[in-house]
Design a protein around this motif. Sequence first.
Motif, PDB file in Angstrom:
ATOM      1  N   GLU A  79       0.906  -1.337   0.042  1.00  0.00           N
ATOM      2  CA  GLU A  79      -0.079   0.062   0.021  1.00  0.00           C
ATOM      3  C   GLU A  79       0.895   1.078  -0.089  1.00  0.00           C
ATOM      4  O   GLU A  79       0.459   2.243  -0.427  1.00  0.00           O
ATOM      5  N   GLY A  82       1.883   2.141  -3.693  1.00  0.00           N
ATOM      6  CA  GLY A  82       0.792   1.817  -4.700  1.00  0.00           C
ATOM      7  C   GLY A  82       0.610   3.222  -5.459  1.00  0.00           C
ATOM      8  O   GLY A  82       1.493   4.108  -5.463  1.00  0.00           O
ATOM      9  N   THR A  86      -4.659   5.377  -4.422  1.00  0.00           N
ATOM     10  CA  THR A  86      -4.969   4.493  -3.296  1.00  0.00           C
ATOM     11  C   THR A  86      -5.135   5.367  -2.048  1.00  0.00           C
ATOM     12  O   THR A  86      -4.546   6.324  -1.610  1.00  0.00           O
ATOM     13  N   VAL A 112      -1.977   0.135   8.772  1.00  0.00           N
ATOM     14  CA  VAL A 112      -2.089  -0.666   7.332  1.00  0.00           C
ATOM     15  C   VAL A 112      -1.415  -1.840   7.207  1.00  0.00           C
ATOM     16  O   VAL A 112      -0.716  -2.434   7.992  1.00  0.00           O
TER      17      VAL A 112
END
Length: 923
Positions: A79, A82, A86, A112
């Motif tokens: 993440e 990304g 996002t 996360v």
Amino acid sequence: MIATLSGLIAKADADAVATIAELHAQLAAEREGRVQAEAEATHLRLTAHLAERSPNPLVRLGRHGQLQYANASSFLVPELVGLPDTPVRQWMTEAANTAWAVGEAVQQELSVAGHDFLVCVVPVLDEQHTLFYLTDVTTLRAVEAEVQEQQQFYDTVLQYMPAAVSVLDADQRLRYRNPAARENAHRRSPSLGQSFADYCQDVGMPATLAERRKRLFRRAVALQTAVDWDEEWPAYEGHAAVHWLRSYQPVFDPDGGLRVVISYGLDVTLRRQAEAAVLAQQAFTAQVLDLNPNLIYVRKPQAEVVFQNRAMRELRQLVRAQAGTATATAGIQSVERTAFDASDAEVVALGRPLMASDRLTLPSGEVRWYQSMKCPLVQPDGTTQVLCVSTDITALKQAQLAAEAAATARENFLANMSHEIRTPLHGVLGMASLLAKTPLAADQRRFVGTIQHTGQHLLAVVNDVLDMAKITSGQLELEQLAFNLCESMAAATAPLAALAQQKGIEVVGTRLSDSCPLPWVVGDPYRLNQILLNLLSNAIKFTPPGGTIAVGGYLVAETETTSTTEFRVSDTGIGISPDKLEVIFKEFTQAYADTARQFGGTGLGLSISRALVRQMGGTLRVQSEVGKGSLFAFAVTLPRASAAARAAAQVPPAAAPGHRAVRGRRVLLAEDNPVSAEVAQLLLAAHGVTVDVAATGAAALALFDARPYDAVLMDIQMPGMNGLEATARLRAHPDPVRAATPILALTANAFRADAEKYRAAGLNDTLAKPYVEAELLAKLAALLGEPLPGAVVGPGPALVADAPPAPGPLPADVLPYDLALLRETAHGSLDFINRVLVAFHANMPGTLAELRTAQAATDRPVLAALAHRLRPSLRLLGAQALAPHLAVLEDADADSVAAHRAARALIQGLATLLKQLPPSVPA
């Protein structure tokens, strides 16, 4: 020139030197720059290496959020690297904007992919990019959460702990307190930073409490251990005193310095109040137990007493004082001590209460009796002790022993009276019977008849007295036989009904069968008939000619298992006044003083009847009016007879074989009464029996040793060696055959217990005095164990034992009986004849039932025994057609088919005889 040249050379050298120096300096600077550059390169390489090898993600974003760099750890969290749109990248852009806005690094947290990160956002102003340093704090947050949870747990424990928990510093000042320490319904709570001494002064509590706490505080610190104590706060403004259970626990630093002291306090006011109440209750209970005259104690099995009330304590002190022993147990007789231990052990073993009767003999010789209830008392450790409550029943025991002695004396008196009356009465009746067999003139025969009649009346009086004695002593037992209540009632009352009609009294009856289609019950038919006969006899006695007597049986209730029947006997006689209705039921009491003179009787009939009804579970009632008559009624509830019991219902005792079975035998008669001995000798001699007479037990033993006998007739009450002792000596004879010689007890005692005692002592049977000739012959023949060679003496053909087993039925005009032998045996006594007929009708239904049951089960031994017992009765009644069936049933070698046919024929013949034989004969 040279100087110039030298100068030039010198200058050139100097310039060269300067140049060289400058070159050296440049070289050195270049070297330094190169070293610095190499160092910076190395630093950059190391920095880049560190950034790449760092376990924490490192991300650089451009000013506009574009990803410029991410180390390897960043790619473990996809993440972070990304696309820009996002959620995580958008969050990073917003965080960068925040940092650029403030112009300095900011810290935020990011969760996360299951991880918690502490993110340091650093804006690099001159290079227009933002660095994100992420530190994984997932484990740290978990630890912090656990610590927080533990803290909340401890805070909750302290929050809701009912005990007061405080933390004190070295100066005994309050640094912490939980809610329980703050809540005080009676007084203001101490403040933080306040010492207990200050608090006592503020709320007016005694300074001694604070001084005591100070001493205990110092002791706990000095000893470095917990100190516990009880504390009481005095009553305050109407509130009761408060009781505390308190404790000081010092806590030290690793270097030994005092850190804090934890103070613990539990309000035990309610406990102290409960303990006080328990103590008061215990004191009250102890007082009650001490005032209780019963012995109350707790004892370990096989050990000393662990608890005792005052009565027990005083008894034990008395035993010790009298015995001069250290313990009361040592002063108790070993036999009694063993009995106490045994009953205690039984209570422990069974685990349930036990009632015991204990005897205690004091060292002084005094005997005390106690009724003891012993119960198991299980202790917390699992062991069992015995709780005992003993009531002194010495007085009751003495009364019981006195009553038993009185009962024994009464029984002995009645037995002696029975013996003293029955023995001479036996002589009178026996001699009268023998006299009646001799040629007599008419007047002489009338005199003999009067002697026999009055003798039988006297015997009936004696029997009534003995019945009353049995009832009052609890020795009267009721039989449990299945019988037809209706038939039994009719058979019992028929002779008296005929007597009433002879007196000119009308007798009307209501048969039980009118209201009860199946009147089969289980009970004692003889005693039930005795009640009816007593009531009916009284009705006849007190009803003048021309009067009316009504007799009836009525079914009043029934269940699947029981039938309740009411019997009523009413008359139109002289009646009874109301004030005499209870008197008539007392022993030896009649309604009026002249009743016995006018009507006769002993005053026992109603007493016996009421007692019998009561023993059957009913009540005998009476209604009467002077001059109009009386009504006697009673109801009894009896079990209903089952189908099997009805089939086997008729089981009365039957007599044994008769006269000729004894002919040619030799018997030994042990009898101390000369008249009784002569009567027996003459009766037996007339039937071919040789009789050797011994007047004492010792003489009987001498004769028995001298020669063998077929049977022994043993009088029980003889001087010196009585009949029981003599029997024991006879049974101990070395010759086993002679030791088994049949012995018949001759006794004037009519108690069943006596007969059972005689059988237990080795006597085969019992014959009560006075007996008649037929009874003596029947008993003796039964003991000899031989069947009748012939059943009829006198006119008519003899009944031979080996006659055909199944003769054809008698012609219709031929009666199945012949009363010639009965009349001869009765010597003209109509009362004797009718009593035999009544007994036959009362007993034969039971015998028929027993025969049917034995036939259905093919029980040959029972059939043989029944035939053996029936033979004398049938012989006496002249039922000669039934004798062959008896012979077959008594023959052990007869085949089963013949025995079955004989049993069936006997049953049919007895049923016919029962229907045709009259219940009484007229004068």
